[in-house]
Design an enzyme around this catalytic site. Structure first.
Site, PDB file in Angstrom:
ATOM      1  N   ASP A   1       0.875  -1.181   0.000  1.00 22.97           N
ATOM      2  CA  ASP A   1       0.000   0.000   0.000  1.00 22.97           C
ATOM      3  C   ASP A   1       0.904   1.220   0.000  1.00 22.97           C
ATOM      4  OD1 ASP A   1      -1.596   2.201   0.666  1.00 22.97           O
ATOM      5  OD2 ASP A   1      -2.920   1.024   1.945  1.00 22.97           O
ATOM      6  N   ILE A   2       0.832   2.021  -1.057  1.00 22.42           N
ATOM      7  CA  ILE A   2       1.799   3.123  -1.196  1.00 22.42           C
ATOM      8  C   ILE A   2       1.508   4.291  -0.249  1.00 22.42           C
ATOM      9  CG2 ILE A   2       2.402   2.493  -3.572  1.00 22.42           C
ATOM     10  CD1 ILE A   2       0.760   5.017  -4.481  1.00 22.42           C
TER      11      ILE A   2
ATOM     12  N   ASN B   1       2.276   2.460 -10.907  1.00 27.29           N
ATOM     13  CA  ASN B   1       0.964   2.517 -11.579  1.00 27.29           C
ATOM     14  C   ASN B   1      -0.167   2.878 -10.622  1.00 27.29           C
ATOM     15  OD1 ASN B   1      -1.205   1.535 -13.643  1.00 27.29           O
ATOM     16  ND2 ASN B   1      -1.549   0.304 -11.789  1.00 27.29           N
TER      17      ASN B   1
ATOM     18  N   GLN C   1     -11.058  15.961  -1.010  1.00 31.67           N
ATOM     19  CA  GLN C   1     -10.659  15.326  -2.276  1.00 31.67           C
ATOM     20  C   GLN C   1      -9.202  15.648  -2.602  1.00 31.67           C
ATOM     21  OE1 GLN C   1     -13.261  15.482  -5.630  1.00 31.67           O
ATOM     22  NE2 GLN C   1     -15.113  15.549  -4.412  1.00 31.67           N
TER      23      GLN C   1
ATOM     24  N   TYR D   1      -7.281  15.693  -9.150  1.00 35.58           N
ATOM     25  CA  TYR D   1      -6.578  14.619  -9.865  1.00 35.58           C
ATOM     26  C   TYR D   1      -5.493  15.212 -10.757  1.00 35.58           C
ATOM     27  CZ  TYR D   1      -5.833  10.582 -12.955  1.00 35.58           C
ATOM     28  OH  TYR D   1      -5.271   9.556 -13.675  1.00 35.58           O
TER      29      TYR D   1
ATOM     30  N   LYS E   1      -1.371  14.592 -10.506  1.00 34.96           N
ATOM     31  CA  LYS E   1      -0.596  14.000 -11.602  1.00 34.96           C
ATOM     32  C   LYS E   1       0.440  14.990 -12.145  1.00 34.96           C
ATOM     33  CE  LYS E   1      -2.283   9.783 -11.917  1.00 34.96           C
ATOM     34  NZ  LYS E   1      -1.439   8.578 -11.753  1.00 34.96           N
TER      35      LYS E   1
ATOM     36  N   VAL F   1      -8.614   4.830 -20.764  1.00 39.28           N
ATOM     37  CA  VAL F   1      -8.692   3.372 -20.775  1.00 39.28           C
ATOM     38  C   VAL F   1      -9.956   2.891 -20.062  1.00 39.28           C
ATOM     39  CG1 VAL F   1      -7.467   1.265 -20.100  1.00 39.28           C
ATOM     40  CG2 VAL F   1      -6.160   3.284 -20.791  1.00 39.28           C
TER      41      VAL F   1
END
Ligand SMILES: NC(=O)c1ccc[n+]([C@@H]2O[C@H](COP(=O)([O-])OP(=O)(O)OC[C@H]3O[C@@H](n4cnc5c(N)ncnc54)[C@H](OP(=O)(O)O)[C@@H]3O)[C@@H](O)[C@H]2O)c1
Length: 286
Positions: A63-64, A90, A106, A198, A202, A234
């Protein structure tokens, strides 16, 4: 002897793009592939899926966002193999558009997993990388600089800091913390940040990758290379299965970067699109 073998590690690999990366590496990587996941049950079930495909991988919990889990994994790798050769960061998380948690929550959760989790794992595992190791950080098109699009002149000032060739990990972490703090009091747009937690997380992963390559360049170990990529839009749980690409298509760029041959002059510390095309992260506006 297992400890003479080359070792690859994929985080967040119990499903989605991570699972497809493991599958591809099982077929293409010359050595042992570790499928890791934060939940042991889900991870071991995924390992069984790999076996059903006639392939084989090893499993370890990871678990990162849990320093104890990271430390246990690092100790395990050190004790069993002394080092390793390939890391695909990933594991990632995104709130759904319909999420009702306040933006501050969030921001904290998303930056904590995607940026600080990846950073913590790298800090623990990078000392174990062997010469010629390859690292791929799975970023996103959301991690492009254009998403620092809050009020001026602050947005431009933030971007200037992010692209600086002297930006340090600590300075980048301070910027990520600043985003979380301003999201918490609702001033993030005024302070220059974009509205997507998000995207900001990133952007952090992307900027981190460039810093990490500079550190690798100064490392006495030979030929350490890290790159980052957008795996494409994806069809996974994260995209609520709206992405047109299959997980196998999403694994193409991460696997390409994870398997870059030894002693290459480039790419190093560079951003790649899902078709493996190199994109200039600093100058690309759209
Ligand atoms: N799908 C897309 O269109 C898209 C586009 C651009 C970038 N990406 C990036 O590609 C990567 C894979 O995404 P995906 O679409 O395959 O998402 P996904 O299906 O939601 O899978 C995410 C994986 O990350 C794991 N994870 C989450 N938090 C973790 C933690 N703290 N420690 C370890 N593992 C953790 C999840 O584990 P659990 O199953 O336990 O939750 C899961 O295995 C992510 O970094 C994502 O941001 C995806």
């Amino acid at each position: 002897m297992a400890n003479n073998k080359r070792i690859a590690v994929v985080t967040g690999a119990n499903k989605g793009i991570g699972f497809a990366i493991v599958k591809e590496l099982c077929a293409k990587f010359d050595g042992i592939v570790y499928l890791t996941s934060r939940d042991e049950g889900r991870g071991k079930a995924a390992q069984q899926e790999i076996v059903k495909l006639g392939l084989s991988c090893y499993y370890h919990q990871l678990d990162i966002t849990d320093q104890a889990s990271i430390d246990q994994f690092a100790t395990y790798i050190k004790n069993n193999y002394e080092g390793f050769d390939c890391l695909v960061n990933n594991a990632g998380f995104a709130y759904k558009a319909a999420a009702t948690e306040p933006i501050g929550v969030q921001a904290k959760d998303t930056v904590e997993i995607n940026y600080f989790g990846t950073l913590a794992l790298c800090k623990a595992l990078f000392p174990l990388l062997r010469p010629h190791a390859r690292v791929c950080n799975v970023s996103s098109m959301a991690g492009m600089l254009k998403y620092v699009n809050g009020d001026e002149p602050h947005a431009t000032e933030i971007k200037k800091k992010l692209v600086s060739d002297t930006l340090t990990e600590d300075e980048l972490s301070n910027l990520m913390n600043q985003f979380v703090e301003t999201a918490n009091d609702g001033t993030h747009k005024q302070k220059g940040w974009g509205s997507s937690t998000y995207c900001t997380s990133k952007i952090g992963v992307s900027a981190l990758s460039r810093i990490q390559q500079r550190e690798f360049d100064a490392d006495p170990r030979e030929d350490l290379v890290v790159n980052f990529c957008h795996p494409g839009y994806v069809d996974t749980d994260m995209s609520s299965h709206k992405g047109p690409l299959t997980v196998e298509e999403g694994a193409v760029a991460p696997v390409y970067l994870a398997l870059l041959p030894p002693n290459i002059a480039s790419p190093k510390g560079e951003f790649h699109w899902f078709d493996c095309k190199l994109i200039d992260w600093v100058t690309t506006a759209n």
